[in-house]
Motif scaffolding. Structure first.
Motif, PDB file in Angstrom:
ATOM      1  N   GLY A   2      36.204   7.446   7.015  1.00 14.63           N
ATOM      2  CA  GLY A   2      35.592   6.353   7.771  1.00 14.63           C
ATOM      3  C   GLY A   2      36.544   5.184   7.989  1.00 14.63           C
ATOM      4  N   GLN A   3      37.544   5.040   7.094  1.00 19.55           N
ATOM      5  CA  GLN A   3      38.494   3.926   7.241  1.00 19.55           C
ATOM      6  C   GLN A   3      39.537   4.200   8.311  1.00 19.55           C
ATOM      7  N   PHE A   4      39.589   5.454   8.780  1.00 21.49           N
ATOM      8  CA  PHE A   4      40.640   5.819   9.723  1.00 21.49           C
ATOM      9  C   PHE A   4      40.241   5.587  11.184  1.00 21.49           C
ATOM     10  N   VAL A   5      39.169   4.824  11.375  1.00 28.47           N
ATOM     11  CA  VAL A   5      38.768   4.524  12.757  1.00 28.47           C
ATOM     12  C   VAL A   5      39.412   3.225  13.257  1.00 28.47           C
ATOM     13  N   THR A   6      40.174   2.537  12.370  1.00 28.23           N
ATOM     14  CA  THR A   6      41.003   1.432  12.860  1.00 28.23           C
ATOM     15  C   THR A   6      42.431   1.679  12.381  1.00 28.23           C
ATOM     16  N   ILE A   7      43.397   1.190  13.160  1.00 30.27           N
ATOM     17  CA  ILE A   7      44.807   1.372  12.780  1.00 30.27           C
ATOM     18  C   ILE A   7      45.079   0.631  11.472  1.00 30.27           C
ATOM     19  N   GLY A   8      44.475  -0.572  11.333  1.00 31.45           N
ATOM     20  CA  GLY A   8      44.663  -1.354  10.107  1.00 31.45           C
ATOM     21  C   GLY A   8      44.061  -0.656   8.900  1.00 31.45           C
ATOM     22  N   GLY A   9      42.850  -0.102   9.079  1.00 27.45           N
ATOM     23  CA  GLY A   9      42.166   0.581   7.978  1.00 27.45           C
ATOM     24  C   GLY A   9      42.967   1.784   7.499  1.00 27.45           C
ATOM     25  N   ALA A  10      43.464   2.581   8.435  1.00 28.12           N
ATOM     26  CA  ALA A  10      44.245   3.766   8.084  1.00 28.12           C
ATOM     27  C   ALA A  10      45.530   3.348   7.368  1.00 28.12           C
ATOM     28  N   THR A  11      46.201   2.311   7.900  1.00 28.66           N
ATOM     29  CA  THR A  11      47.466   1.860   7.316  1.00 28.66           C
ATOM     30  C   THR A  11      47.265   1.383   5.883  1.00 28.66           C
ATOM     31  N   SER A  12      46.237   0.538   5.658  1.00 31.38           N
ATOM     32  CA  SER A  12      46.099  -0.012   4.309  1.00 31.38           C
ATOM     33  C   SER A  12      45.623   1.070   3.333  1.00 31.38           C
TER      34      SER A  12
END
Lengths: 398, 82
Positions: free
Chosen positions: B64-74
Motif C-alpha cells: 500500500g505504501q508503493f502508491v506514491t514515489i515518496g512512500g516507496a522510497t522511504s
C-alpha cells in the motif's frame, strides 16, 4: 501442403495489411510460432501459424492490404511426413468463419488511414497513446526521437512534434476529426452490438470478504511475483461457472447461436489515454490461479504496448470487464459481437451489510451480466451469476 | 544506498512498466494511480520489479505504501539491505 491465410482477428475485420514477415522461405515452423505481423484496426498483431512444416513461398509483400482469407504463404509438410494436424485449427476455423452481408460493409472502415506499424518493432518502441496521437496527426513515429526507456516514443514526444512546423501532415488528415483506428474499431463493434443484440441485464451484489481474506493470506506467504490479484479469481470463477452454462459461451452467427466448448475469456483492458482491447486468455477454465495470474500480467503488459497475438484477439468466446480498485460500484457492459454474454465487476466497496439479523460493514462487489436474449435468458443468467458468486467465495477450490 | 538513488530507481521502474507516462513530473506524495492513471496491475508489477531489482522482500501488507514515489522510497530506504 498447407496455406497460411490472412486471419480474421475479430468480428469486424474484413482486411488486414501484412507489415512484416518474421520467417523466410525454407524456415521450419511449428504450431504456435509467430511468423508475421499484421496491421489491423486493433493495431499491429503478431500472427501465429497453426501447422507444422516448412515455409514455402511468400505470396504477399509487406505493405500489402488483403482481405481476410487471402493466401499469404504456402507451408510444406515437415520432413516428408505429413505434419500432425493439431486440434486448434478445427476450433479456429469454426471461430473464424468469414462474416456475411452487413458486417463486412460495416467492417470496411478506412484501413488505409491507419498509420503503418513500424517495420522493425525490435528497434522502435512507441507507446499506444503516442501511436494514436501520431496517427491522428499524420506523423510517422519512426521519424521522432523517443525520450522514454530504451528510446521509446512517448506521448510527450508526439506532442512536441505537433508543435513543430512541418511534422504534421496537412490536407485531408486534419480536415475532419479523424478518430483513431482503435476508436473506430470500438465504434463499429459497439454500434453493431447495440443495433443487433437485444441485451438484458442482471446485477448481483455480494459480500466478497471471504475471497479478499483468502488472497491476503495467500499473498502474505509468497514473494511479490507469485502473488495474486482479485482479477485472476474473477476470471477463474467465471470460466468454471460457464462450463455448466454453455448457452453463454459461443457465437451468434447467421441467425443462430453456436456454442463453443473451449472457454477463452476476453479481458477488457483499458489503454491509458483512451481506448481498450479485450484479448483472450485461452482455455481459461483449465488454468490454475497462479498460471492465470502470470498470463493476465503478460497480456495486460503486451496489450498496453500494442502487441497481441492473433489467437488472443481473434477468438474470445465471452468477455469479462472489471473496473478494478479505482472504479465505481457497477457497470452495465455492452456485448462484443458475435459473443452472447459479457460480465462486469464493479470496484469492491465497503457497505453496510445485513447479516444474522445484525448490521455489519463488509467489502461488497456488484457483478453484472449482460446477455444476448437471442441466445440465453434471464432465469439461467441469474443462476449463472449466483454460481459465480459461490465459486468466488471458495477461492481455495479455484 | 541513498534515498535519492532509490528514488531514481523507483521512477525508472515506473517508466519501464508504463512507458507512456512521465513520473518525473509528479510530486513525491501524489498517488501515482490518480496522477499517472496506473491500476492495481501496474502497482503489482512495480512491487515485483523492485523486489527483483533490489533483492528486498516487500511484504504484501507494505504494498500500500508503493502508491506514491515518496512512500516507496522511504519504505525501501528503511527496509533495504543496502
Amino acid at each position: 501442403m498447407g496455406v497460411f491465410t490472412m486471419p480474421s482477428l475479430g468480428a469486424d475485420m474484413a482486411a488486414g495489411t501484412l507489415v512484416e514477415w518474421l520467417k523466410a522461405p525454407g524456415d521450419i515452423v511449428v504450431h504456435g510460432d509467430i511468423i508475421a505481423v499484421v496491421e489491423t484496426d486493433k493495431g499491429a498483431i503478431d500472427v501465429e501459424v497453426f501447422e507444422d512444416g516448412e515455409i514455402g513461398e511468400l505470396l504477399v509483400d509487406p505493405g500489402t492490404q488483403v482481405p481476410v482469407g487471402t493466401a499469404l504463404a504456402s507451408i510444406n509438410g515437415a520432413a516428408g511426413e505429413p505434419a500432425d494436424r493439431p486440434t486448434a485449427p478445427e476450433l479456429l476455423s469454426s471461430v473464424e468463419t468469414p462474416l456475411a452481408g452487413d458486417s463486412i460493409r460495416e467492417a470496411l472502415i478506412d484501413i488505409s488511414a491507419i498509420p503503418p506499424a513500424q517495420r522493425s518493432r525490435g528497434e522502435l518502441r512507441v507507446s499506444p497513446a503516442a501511436r494514436q496521437l501520431a496517427g491522428k496527426n499524420g506523423i510517422d513515429p519512426a521519424k521522432l526521437r523517443g525520450t522514454g526507456p530504451s528510446g521509446a516514443v512517448q506521448l510527450a514526444d508526439v506532442e512536441n512534434a505537433i508543435e513543430q512546423p512541418g511534422m504534421v501532415a496537412t490536407s485531408e488528415a486534419n480536415q475532419a476529426p479523424d478518430l483513431s483506428a482503435m476508436r473506430r474499431a470500438i465504434a463499429a463493434a459497439m454500434a453493431r452490438s447495440k443495433r443487433e443484440i437485444p441485451h438484458y441485464y442482471l446485477t448481483h451484489r455480494f459480500d466478497i470478504s471471504a475471497t479478499i481474506d483468502w488472497i491476503e493470506q495467500y499473498n502474505s506467504e509468497r514473494p511479490p511475483p507469485e502473488r495474486l490479484l482479485l482479477g485472476a479469481a474473477l476470471l477463474k470463477s467465471v470460466a468454471l461457472a460457464l462450463t455448466e452454462f454453455p448457452e453463454f459461451n459461443g457465437f451468434y452467427r447467421d441467425d443462430q447461436f453456436v456454442p463453443v466448448e473451449a472457454i477463452h475469456i476476453g479481458s477488457a483492458i483499458a489503454i491509458r489515454g483512451g481506448g481498450l482491447a479485450a484479448p483472450a486468455i485461452r482455455n481459461t477454465d483449465t488454468l490454475s490461479l497462479s498460471e492465470l495470474m502470470v498470463k493476465l500480467r503478460d497480456l495486460v503488459a503486451r496489450t498496453r504496448r500494442g502487441q497481441f497475438r492473433s489467437s488472443e484477439i481473434g477468438d474470445p468466446t465471452v468477455t469479462v470487464s472489471s473496473l478494478g480498485e479505482r472504479g465505481v460500484e457497477s457497470l452495465l457492459p455492452v456485448i462484443y459481437p458475435p459473443q452472447v454474454a459479457i460480465f462486469g465487476f464493479g470496484s469492491v466497496q465497503e457497505h453496510p451489510w445485513a447479516e444474522h439479523d445484525a448490521l455489519a460493514i463488509r467489502p461488497v462487489m456488484t457483478a453484472t451480466l449482460a446477455g444476448d436474449h437471442r441466445a440465453n435468458d434471464g432465469h439461467r443468467g441469474a443462476l449463472l451469476l449466483r454460481r459465480i458468486e459461490a465459486l468466488l467465495l471458495q477461492p481455495e477450490e479455484l | 544506498m541513498k534515498p535519492a538513488e532509490i528514488r531514481a530507481i523507483v521512477i525508472e521502474e515506473i517508466e519501464e512498466i508504463a512507458p507512456d507516462v512521465a513520473p518525473v513530473s509528479i510530486g513525491d506524495h501524489e498517488d501515482v494511480r490518480e496522477a499517472l492513471d496506473l491500476d492495481s496491475m501496474d502497482i503489482f508489477n512495480l512491487v515485483a520489479a523492485l523486489h527483483e531489482r533490489l533483492g528486498v522482500d516487500i511484504p504484501d501488507a507494505a504494498a500500500g505504501q508503493f502508491v506514491t514515489i515518496g512512500g516507496a522510497t522511504s519504505w525501501l530506504a528503511e527496509h533495504g539491505k543496502c
